[in-house]
Design a protein around this motif. Structure first.
Motif: not given
Length: 611
Positions: A412-415, A423-427, A444-447, A490-491
């Motif tokens: 995976x590549x997180x960024x 800014x948000x985190x995506x994978x 996008x990754x939900x937090x 990484x759901x």
């Protein structure tokens, strides 16, 4: 690589760092709250009897699988676990559940636990490494005494020692043995100095030993970093630091003087002399530098017919300490393509190893690139050139802070995905990572159930509990680094502990007083999890370190000082940030990658911390 420790790339940098270290406030008990591993060391380290199948270790190359990572414990066979030495409870001192009022690393039973010793340089935290002892009169000639070091001036041997035999212009003596590294090793230097009779009138006699540079020419005066000098004509024994007398003991001779210097990598020194009535030990500080030599030196003038002052014996004892700031630091940038400098601006490296290939992801102008280094040592850029990234951001948007991670579900590549300043985190999941030239668009990754939570700069570490992800929220003095948990696919992310691991300190004198960012999680050879991060004061960034045994309580390493900071000159003269680390199991080395700038250009580099 050249050994360039923090705060020692130039004299003025060293002086400034010393002042800041004295003024900085320590914050050794980071805030963390109760989490899923409370009371269960196996949650982090793995439990071979649990029947659980551990995931393949990823996120950072060279790490051993979690199931094989044993929790460190004290060497005193007390039976207390590493968690007990850093869990905020008084449960590590006495048998039978009794308490002793000492918590965690302050308890004597935790004196040599890895969680307590990282970055510490007292004797309990260091292990014997090497050493030697020489009775100088037993040498065939001065060259034999030098043990491969060297002779300068015209020293000579007597029946019981060595006379350095310098003159009014230059010292004479020996450079003894190989180079020593007081930035990493705890050193004990001992010598017996002897003078048979008073030296009065016009005579000059000095018999001394210390740590310093090897003479670079035949005739010169020795200016030790630290040393002890017997001066019969002055009726004194002097403790010398940076060439200046810091303390003098009264010497009324004749007498043998047994002198001892104990030097710690943090710059603390203890000096003592025996054989002199009323001579009290002295403690002080000095500036450790790498590649130092044991030097026997001195001068002899107008000694008439008597035997001049001499050195009878010398002993060196080395103890290796775990000092993350003692880094082999490059003098030139290391980037994954031909020229050492580029007109582009690489930043935020992320490193991952697959078998014999090292992968480095990085950002240039809002796009993500990837380079590979095979066993032959050559770099290959994925894509055709620097106009062909593996992941191109849509127009008006930006991808940043790449983080490569390998789990049981794949690569995976997180960024960080920046849209309109948010800014948000995506994978991005990469199915054929070894051959992929372009990666799928990230999702996008939900937090904590929030689809567009404002977070950035993710770092991932695979554990038996799941994937730990550290990320940054807030800006400036409101910035904070928090710890989250994800599954192997990484759901989504959920907060692992409620409180941040660390925040901007707000301290004017600390390197992280105004902002923190760029977290990096990695497991080291002791089974501990390190959190490297970048801190900002003014316009300059530097890199600091926290460590944990369970993910809940974190200890700051360095007492408020950075472990890597701007050099003041060269490619990393202005700032260093964006740390990414990997533990090399094959040779026991922590490899710390980072982004650097001199104010006009950016480059990538890595430093090495030897075990």
């Amino acid at each position: 690589m050249n050994r360039v420790p923090s705060c020692d790339r130039s004299a003025w940098i060293g002086r400034i760092c010393t002042v800041l270290a004295l003024l900085a406030l320590s914050a050794c008990d980071g805030p963390g709250a109760a989490g899923r591993c409370a009371g269960d060391p196996g949650c982090l380290y793995g439990n071979a009897d649990s029947g659980a199948e551990p995931p393949v270790t990823g996120g950072d190359a060279g790490l051993v699988p979690d199931v094989d990572a044993s929790p460190p414990g004290p060497n005193d066979e007390s039976g207390f676990s590493a968690d007990a030495c850093f869990n905020g409870l008084d449960d590590d001192g006495l048998a039978g559940g009794e308490t002793d009022g000492a918590f965690d690393c302050d308890d004597a039973s935790c004196g040599s636990a890895a969680i307590c010793c990282l970055g510490e340089t007292h004797e309990a935290c260091c292990v014997p490494a090497a050493g030697f002892s020489i009775e100088l009169a037993a040498c065939g000639d001065p060259t034999d005494c030098a043990r491969g070091g060297g002779v300068f001036g015209a020293p000579y041997l007597t029946a019981d020692g060595l006379v350095p035999n310098g003159d009014g212009v230059a010292d004479g003596g020996l450079v003894v043995g190989d180079a020593l590294d007081p930035t990493r090793d705890r050193l004990t230097l001992r010598a017996t100095l002897r003078a048979d009779a008073d030296c009065e009138g016009d005579c000059v006699e000095v018999a001394a030993f210390g740590l310093g540079d090897a003479p670079d020419r035949e005739s010169m005066r020795i200016t030790p970093d630290v040393g002890i000098s017997l001066r019969p004509a002055r009726r004194e024994i002097a403790l010398v630091v940076a060439g200046e007398t810091l303390h003098a003991w009264r010497y009324d001779g004749p007498a043998d003087v047994a002198a001892t210097l104990v030097l710690a990598p943090n710059g603390h020194l203890d000096a003592s002399v025996m054989g002199v009535p009323g001579a009290e030990p002295v403690s002080a500080t000095y500036t450790p530098r790498p590649d130092r030599r044991l030097v026997i030196y001195g001068r002899t003038e107008n000694s008439a017919a008597r035997v001049p002052a001499r050195v009878v014996s010398v002993t060196v004892e080395e103890m290796r300490c775990r000092v993350p700031s003692a880094l082999d630091r490059p003098l030139a940038p290391q980037v994954p393509w031909g020229e050492p400098w580029t007109t582009e601006a690489p930043r935020a490296p992320s490193v991952l190893a697959d078998e014999d290939t090292l992968h480095v992801a990085f950002e240039i102008d809002g796009d993500i690139f990837l380079a590979d280094r095979g066993p032959e040592g050559a770099w290959r850029l994925r894509g055709s050139d620097l106009d062909d990234p593996v992941l191109r951001a849509p127009d008006g948007e930006r991808y940043a802070d790449p983080e490569l991670v390998r789990t049981t579900s794949g690569h995976f590549l997180l960024l960080t995905h920046e849209v309109d300043g948010r800014d948000t985190i995506a994978v991005s999941r990469v199915d054929d990572f070894a051959a992929a030239v372009h990666f799928p668009d990230p999702r996008p990754l939900a937090v904590d159930g929030v689809a567009d939570a404002s977070l950035r700069a993710p770092s991932a570490l695979v554990t038996t509990e799941g994937v730990w992800v550290a990320a940054v929220g807030g800006r400036g003095e409101q910035s904070a680094i928090s710890l989250f948990l994800a599954d192997a696919a990484l759901t989504s992310l959920e907060r692992r502990v409620e409180q941040p691991v660390l925040t901007a300190s707000g301290d004017l004198f600390r390197f992280d007083g105004q902002e923190v960012g760029d977290p990096e999680l990695v497991r080291d050879g002791d089974g501990l999890v390190r959190l490297y991060y970048a801190g900002r004061r003014g316009t300059r960034w530097a890199i600091g370190l926290y460590v944990t045994a369970n993910g809940e309580l974190w200890r700051e390493v360095g007492d408020g000082s950075p472990l890597l900071e701007a050099a003041g000159f060269g490619f990393d003269g202005l700032s260093v940030r964006g740390p990414d680390a990997r533990w090399r199991e094959t040779d026991g080395v922590m490899e710390l990658w980072y982004g650097a700038t001199d104010g006009a250009r950016r480059a990538l580099a890595f430093a090495e911390e030897s075990r």
